[in-house]
Design a protein around this motif. Structure first.
Motif, mmCIF file in Angstrom:
data_model
loop_
_atom_site.group_PDB
_atom_site.id
_atom_site.type_symbol
_atom_site.label_atom_id
_atom_site.label_comp_id
_atom_site.label_asym_id
_atom_site.label_seq_id
_atom_site.Cartn_x
_atom_site.Cartn_y
_atom_site.Cartn_z
ATOM 1 N N ALA A 83 29.050 -23.947 34.371
ATOM 2 C CA ALA A 83 27.746 -24.430 34.818
ATOM 3 C C ALA A 83 26.648 -23.441 34.445
ATOM 4 N N MET A 84 26.953 -22.139 34.511
ATOM 5 C CA MET A 84 25.967 -21.135 34.132
ATOM 6 C C MET A 84 25.619 -21.249 32.656
ATOM 7 N N VAL A 85 26.605 -21.444 31.823
ATOM 8 C CA VAL A 85 26.349 -21.603 30.386
ATOM 9 C C VAL A 85 25.485 -22.842 30.148
ATOM 10 N N HIS A 86 25.693 -23.871 30.929
ATOM 11 C CA HIS A 86 24.884 -25.084 30.805
ATOM 12 C C HIS A 86 23.440 -24.859 31.240
ATOM 13 N N ARG A 87 23.200 -23.767 31.982
ATOM 14 C CA ARG A 87 21.828 -23.436 32.391
ATOM 15 C C ARG A 87 21.091 -22.604 31.334
ATOM 16 N N TYR A 88 21.773 -22.155 30.327
ATOM 17 C CA TYR A 88 21.142 -21.293 29.319
ATOM 18 C C TYR A 88 19.860 -21.884 28.727
ATOM 19 N N PRO A 89 19.839 -23.178 28.365
ATOM 20 C CA PRO A 89 18.591 -23.722 27.798
ATOM 21 C C PRO A 89 17.392 -23.542 28.738
ATOM 22 N N HIS A 90 17.609 -23.700 30.024
ATOM 23 C CA HIS A 90 16.513 -23.480 30.973
ATOM 24 C C HIS A 90 16.161 -21.996 31.060
ATOM 25 N N LEU A 91 17.168 -21.144 31.010
ATOM 26 C CA LEU A 91 16.933 -19.706 31.068
ATOM 27 C C LEU A 91 16.031 -19.261 29.917
ATOM 28 N N PHE A 92 16.215 -19.881 28.742
ATOM 29 C CA PHE A 92 15.424 -19.525 27.560
ATOM 30 C C PHE A 92 14.342 -20.561 27.254
ATOM 31 N N ARG A 93 13.856 -21.213 28.296
ATOM 32 C CA ARG A 93 12.892 -22.305 28.099
ATOM 33 C C ARG A 93 11.612 -21.858 27.404
ATOM 34 N N ASP A 94 11.257 -20.569 27.503
ATOM 35 C CA ASP A 94 10.019 -20.078 26.883
ATOM 36 C C ASP A 94 10.266 -19.363 25.557
ATOM 37 N N GLU A 95 11.499 -19.440 25.053
ATOM 38 C CA GLU A 95 11.859 -18.796 23.785
ATOM 39 C C GLU A 95 12.527 -19.834 22.890
ATOM 40 N N PRO A 96 11.748 -20.569 22.099
ATOM 41 C CA PRO A 96 12.266 -21.713 21.337
ATOM 42 C C PRO A 96 13.493 -21.411 20.483
ATOM 43 N N ALA A 97 13.504 -20.304 19.793
ATOM 44 C CA ALA A 97 14.639 -19.991 18.918
ATOM 45 C C ALA A 97 15.912 -19.788 19.728
ATOM 46 N N TRP A 98 15.802 -19.000 20.798
ATOM 47 C CA TRP A 98 16.973 -18.763 21.629
ATOM 48 C C TRP A 98 17.364 -20.009 22.416
ATOM 49 N N ARG A 99 16.383 -20.813 22.779
ATOM 50 C CA ARG A 99 16.711 -22.044 23.497
ATOM 51 C C ARG A 99 17.552 -22.966 22.609
ATOM 52 N N ALA A 100 17.222 -23.069 21.349
ATOM 53 C CA ALA A 100 17.990 -23.919 20.441
ATOM 54 C C ALA A 100 19.429 -23.418 20.309
ATOM 55 N N ARG A 101 19.582 -22.114 20.195
ATOM 56 C CA ARG A 101 20.929 -21.543 20.101
ATOM 57 C C ARG A 101 21.696 -21.753 21.400
ATOM 58 N N ALA A 102 20.991 -21.595 22.515
ATOM 59 C CA ALA A 102 21.610 -21.774 23.825
ATOM 60 C C ALA A 102 22.049 -23.214 24.050
ATOM 61 N N GLU A 103 21.235 -24.164 23.613
ATOM 62 C CA GLU A 103 21.583 -25.576 23.752
ATOM 63 C C GLU A 103 22.840 -25.915 22.955
ATOM 64 N N ALA A 104 22.956 -25.337 21.774
ATOM 65 C CA ALA A 104 24.133 -25.589 20.936
ATOM 66 C C ALA A 104 25.397 -25.070 21.611
ATOM 67 N N VAL A 105 25.304 -23.884 22.214
ATOM 68 C CA VAL A 105 26.463 -23.307 22.894
ATOM 69 C C VAL A 105 26.789 -24.097 24.167
ATOM 70 N N ALA A 106 25.778 -24.444 24.943
ATOM 71 C CA ALA A 106 25.997 -25.188 26.179
ATOM 72 C C ALA A 106 26.665 -26.532 25.919
ATOM 73 N N HIS A 107 26.314 -27.160 24.818
ATOM 74 C CA HIS A 107 26.849 -28.471 24.479
ATOM 75 C C HIS A 107 28.360 -28.437 24.250
ATOM 76 N N LYS A 108 28.883 -27.296 23.830
ATOM 77 C CA LYS A 108 30.325 -27.226 23.546
ATOM 78 C C LYS A 108 31.079 -26.326 24.520
ATOM 79 N N ALA A 109 30.505 -26.087 25.690
ATOM 80 C CA ALA A 109 31.164 -25.306 26.737
ATOM 81 C C ALA A 109 31.751 -26.254 27.773
ATOM 82 N N PHE A 110 33.038 -26.116 28.033
ATOM 83 C CA PHE A 110 33.745 -27.047 28.916
ATOM 84 C C PHE A 110 34.543 -26.313 29.983
ATOM 85 N N GLU A 111 34.560 -26.887 31.171
ATOM 86 C CA GLU A 111 35.497 -26.454 32.201
ATOM 87 C C GLU A 111 36.884 -26.954 31.812
#
Length: 239
Positions: A83-111
């Protein structure tokens, strides 16, 4: 075709419950996955994030992204870390480059259980455990990831296992990371409420999070209970 999986051990798995990490790898391999493990991995940033240290959390999250962004799938034996990894895009909401990378990682993170059932379509991993098992719905898995039926489907396929309905199954165990440290009396009262539903039918209390199980196991031991606290992966690795 087999799936290539990057295993995220989590801090508790690495430091306190390595048998859960090994069991997770064993079950994934049994399900046909190729499991990889990068020893450079550290934390998911949840402790810092939950304590209000946003910048420190970002530093740890960046490290996670750098390590895992080339993985095909990331699997963790923890709903809270996932769940924390899924929050990464919000954590980097003000950093577009890192937000894009974070979204890619969150999308493939599974319990773990969700990956087995939803992604692989697997419920029977060939496990055997003769025990009466009650299930604890860990808060992050249930309320943030929607994990409910998946563990139960996996447990239903374990030979010799009887799944016992726990009246307080969806009640919080009271851990909550730093919550248990800051409010120990309240945390213990919440756990005692959960454990009040246990009876002589139950041999094992299981969950998808080692953090919950650490809290539960400690209290069971203090109360002199014979009930064991086992992670889902440990049960599914039993033969």
């Amino acid at each position: 075709m087999s799936r290539k999986v990057a295993l995220f051990a989590t801090c508790l798995g690495d430091q306190l419950w390595p048998e859960v990490v090994q069991a997770t790898a064993d079950v994934l391999q049994r399900a046909g996955c190729v499991v990889t493990f990068d020893p450079a991995q550290t934390c998911c940033a949840q402790p810092a994030f939950n304590s209000g240290y946003q910048q420190e959390a970002k530093a740890v999250a960046r490290r996670f992204v750098e390590i895992f962004e080339r993985a095909d799938a990331i699997v963790a034996p923890s709903g809270s870390c996932t769940a924390m990894v899924h929050r990464y895009p919000h954590l980097f909401r003000d950093e577009p480059a890192w937000r894009a990378r974070a979204e890619a990682v969150a999308h493939k993170a599974f319990e773990f259980s969700s990956f087995l059932v939803r992604e692989l379509g697997v419920t029977d991993v060939g496990a055997t455990l003769r025990a009466r098992v009650a299930w604890h719905d860990a808060c992050h898995g249930l309320r943030e990831l929607g994990v409910h039926d998946e563990p139960r489907a996996l447990l239903a396929a374990v030979r010799g296992l009887e799944l016992v309905d726990l009246r307080t199954g969806e009640a919080c165990c009271g851990f909550g990371g730093t919550f248990a440290v800051k409010f120990p009396e309240l945390s213990t009262a919440m756990l005692d409420h959960k454990l009040s539903a246990l009876d002589e039918r139950v041999d094992v209390l299981s969950a998808i999070d080692s953090s919950c199980l650490m809290q539960i196991r400690g209290r069971l031991q203090r109360r002199g209970s014979r009930v064991r606290a086992l992670h889902l992966a440990e049960i599914l690795a039993s033969t």
